[in-house]
Scaffold this motif. Sequence first.
Motif, PDB file in Angstrom:
ATOM      1  N   MET A   1       0.853  -1.165   0.000  1.00 21.15           N
ATOM      2  CA  MET A   1       0.000   0.000   0.000  1.00 21.15           C
ATOM      3  C   MET A   1       0.905   1.236   0.000  1.00 21.15           C
ATOM      4  N   ASN A   2       0.638   2.165  -0.876  1.00 21.57           N
ATOM      5  CA  ASN A   2       1.433   3.395  -0.907  1.00 21.57           C
ATOM      6  C   ASN A   2       0.530   4.592  -0.646  1.00 21.57           C
ATOM      7  N   ASN A   3       0.995   5.779  -0.944  1.00 24.34           N
ATOM      8  CA  ASN A   3       0.246   7.012  -0.724  1.00 24.34           C
ATOM      9  C   ASN A   3      -0.003   7.306   0.757  1.00 24.34           C
ATOM     10  N   LEU A   4       1.021   7.095   1.579  1.00 24.14           N
ATOM     11  CA  LEU A   4       0.920   7.415   3.002  1.00 24.14           C
ATOM     12  C   LEU A   4       0.698   8.913   3.166  1.00 24.14           C
ATOM     13  N   ILE A   5      -0.350   9.296   3.927  1.00 25.41           N
ATOM     14  CA  ILE A   5      -0.625  10.719   4.150  1.00 25.41           C
ATOM     15  C   ILE A   5      -0.559  11.106   5.620  1.00 25.41           C
ATOM     16  N   GLY A   6      -0.461  10.118   6.499  1.00 28.10           N
ATOM     17  CA  GLY A   6      -0.371  10.440   7.911  1.00 28.10           C
ATOM     18  C   GLY A   6      -0.041   9.223   8.745  1.00 28.10           C
ATOM     19  N   ARG A   7       0.510   9.486   9.915  1.00 26.98           N
ATOM     20  CA  ARG A   7       0.890   8.402  10.823  1.00 26.98           C
ATOM     21  C   ARG A   7       0.606   8.866  12.244  1.00 26.98           C
TER      22      ARG A   7
ATOM     23  N   ALA B   1       0.038   7.217  16.587  1.00 22.52           N
ATOM     24  CA  ALA B   1       0.628   6.288  17.552  1.00 22.52           C
ATOM     25  C   ALA B   1       0.274   4.835  17.241  1.00 22.52           C
ATOM     26  N   PHE B   2      -0.940   4.592  16.748  1.00 21.94           N
ATOM     27  CA  PHE B   2      -1.389   3.220  16.526  1.00 21.94           C
ATOM     28  C   PHE B   2      -1.804   2.931  15.088  1.00 21.94           C
ATOM     29  N   SER B   3      -1.656   3.884  14.172  1.00 24.06           N
ATOM     30  CA  SER B   3      -2.162   3.653  12.817  1.00 24.06           C
ATOM     31  C   SER B   3      -1.426   4.486  11.780  1.00 24.06           C
ATOM     32  N   CYS B   4      -1.675   4.122  10.526  1.00 25.37           N
ATOM     33  CA  CYS B   4      -1.220   4.895   9.377  1.00 25.37           C
ATOM     34  C   CYS B   4      -2.443   5.179   8.507  1.00 25.37           C
ATOM     35  N   VAL B   5      -2.433   6.316   7.825  1.00 28.55           N
ATOM     36  CA  VAL B   5      -3.533   6.679   6.944  1.00 28.55           C
ATOM     37  C   VAL B   5      -2.984   6.845   5.531  1.00 28.55           C
ATOM     38  N   TYR B   6      -3.687   6.226   4.581  1.00 30.79           N
ATOM     39  CA  TYR B   6      -3.273   6.232   3.190  1.00 30.79           C
ATOM     40  C   TYR B   6      -4.362   6.854   2.324  1.00 30.79           C
ATOM     41  N   LYS B   7      -3.948   7.536   1.269  1.00 34.31           N
ATOM     42  CA  LYS B   7      -4.881   8.007   0.252  1.00 34.31           C
ATOM     43  C   LYS B   7      -5.208   6.791  -0.605  1.00 34.31           C
ATOM     44  N   TYR B   8      -6.491   6.550  -0.836  1.00 37.34           N
ATOM     45  CA  TYR B   8      -6.949   5.293  -1.418  1.00 37.34           C
ATOM     46  C   TYR B   8      -8.038   5.574  -2.443  1.00 37.34           C
ATOM     47  N   GLN B   9      -7.919   4.951  -3.618  1.00 39.95           N
ATOM     48  CA  GLN B   9      -8.916   5.153  -4.661  1.00 39.95           C
ATOM     49  C   GLN B   9      -9.735   3.887  -4.863  1.00 39.95           C
ATOM     50  N   GLU B  10     -11.042   4.086  -4.958  1.00 36.64           N
ATOM     51  CA  GLU B  10     -11.962   2.973  -5.185  1.00 36.64           C
ATOM     52  C   GLU B  10     -13.122   3.471  -6.036  1.00 36.64           C
ATOM     53  N   ASN B  11     -13.391   2.790  -7.135  1.00 36.63           N
ATOM     54  CA  ASN B  11     -14.500   3.155  -8.030  1.00 36.63           C
ATOM     55  C   ASN B  11     -14.468   4.624  -8.448  1.00 36.63           C
ATOM     56  N   GLY B  12     -13.266   5.123  -8.728  1.00 35.41           N
ATOM     57  CA  GLY B  12     -13.123   6.494  -9.200  1.00 35.41           C
ATOM     58  C   GLY B  12     -13.184   7.567  -8.125  1.00 35.41           C
ATOM     59  N   HIS B  13     -13.332   7.182  -6.873  1.00 40.49           N
ATOM     60  CA  HIS B  13     -13.390   8.145  -5.766  1.00 40.49           C
ATOM     61  C   HIS B  13     -12.181   7.961  -4.860  1.00 40.49           C
ATOM     62  N   TRP B  14     -11.722   9.079  -4.282  1.00 47.29           N
ATOM     63  CA  TRP B  14     -10.596   9.030  -3.352  1.00 47.29           C
ATOM     64  C   TRP B  14     -11.109   9.016  -1.918  1.00 47.29           C
ATOM     65  N   TYR B  15     -10.503   8.174  -1.109  1.00 48.63           N
ATOM     66  CA  TYR B  15     -10.857   8.013   0.296  1.00 48.63           C
ATOM     67  C   TYR B  15      -9.580   8.002   1.131  1.00 48.63           C
ATOM     68  N   ALA B  16      -9.762   8.075   2.431  1.00 49.75           N
ATOM     69  CA  ALA B  16      -8.668   7.841   3.370  1.00 49.75           C
ATOM     70  C   ALA B  16      -8.871   6.440   3.936  1.00 49.75           C
TER      71      ALA B  16
END
Length: 90
Positions: free
Chosen positions: A1-7, A9-24
Amino acid sequence: MNNLIGRGAFSCVYKYQENGHWYARKVIPLKDLPESMLVSTQREIEISQSLVHPNIVRVHRCERTEETIEIIMDLVEGTSLEKFIPKVGL
């Protein structure tokens, strides 16, 4: 998984595309998560999924595997709260 946008203490958040829409996609590894944090995280997810308001990030779904909890939510781009709050205060 790439597109790391934040980190955190207990998690990482990635920019994620699904069905043409961007999500976290917030990925929480279960390996090192204390049991107390697991319980509070599950409760937070339940509450977040029930909230619908234009000023609250919407949680679309939660997926749990043996290794992780993954939360798919609206992607909010721009300045992070970490940078925003000191500028404007609470």
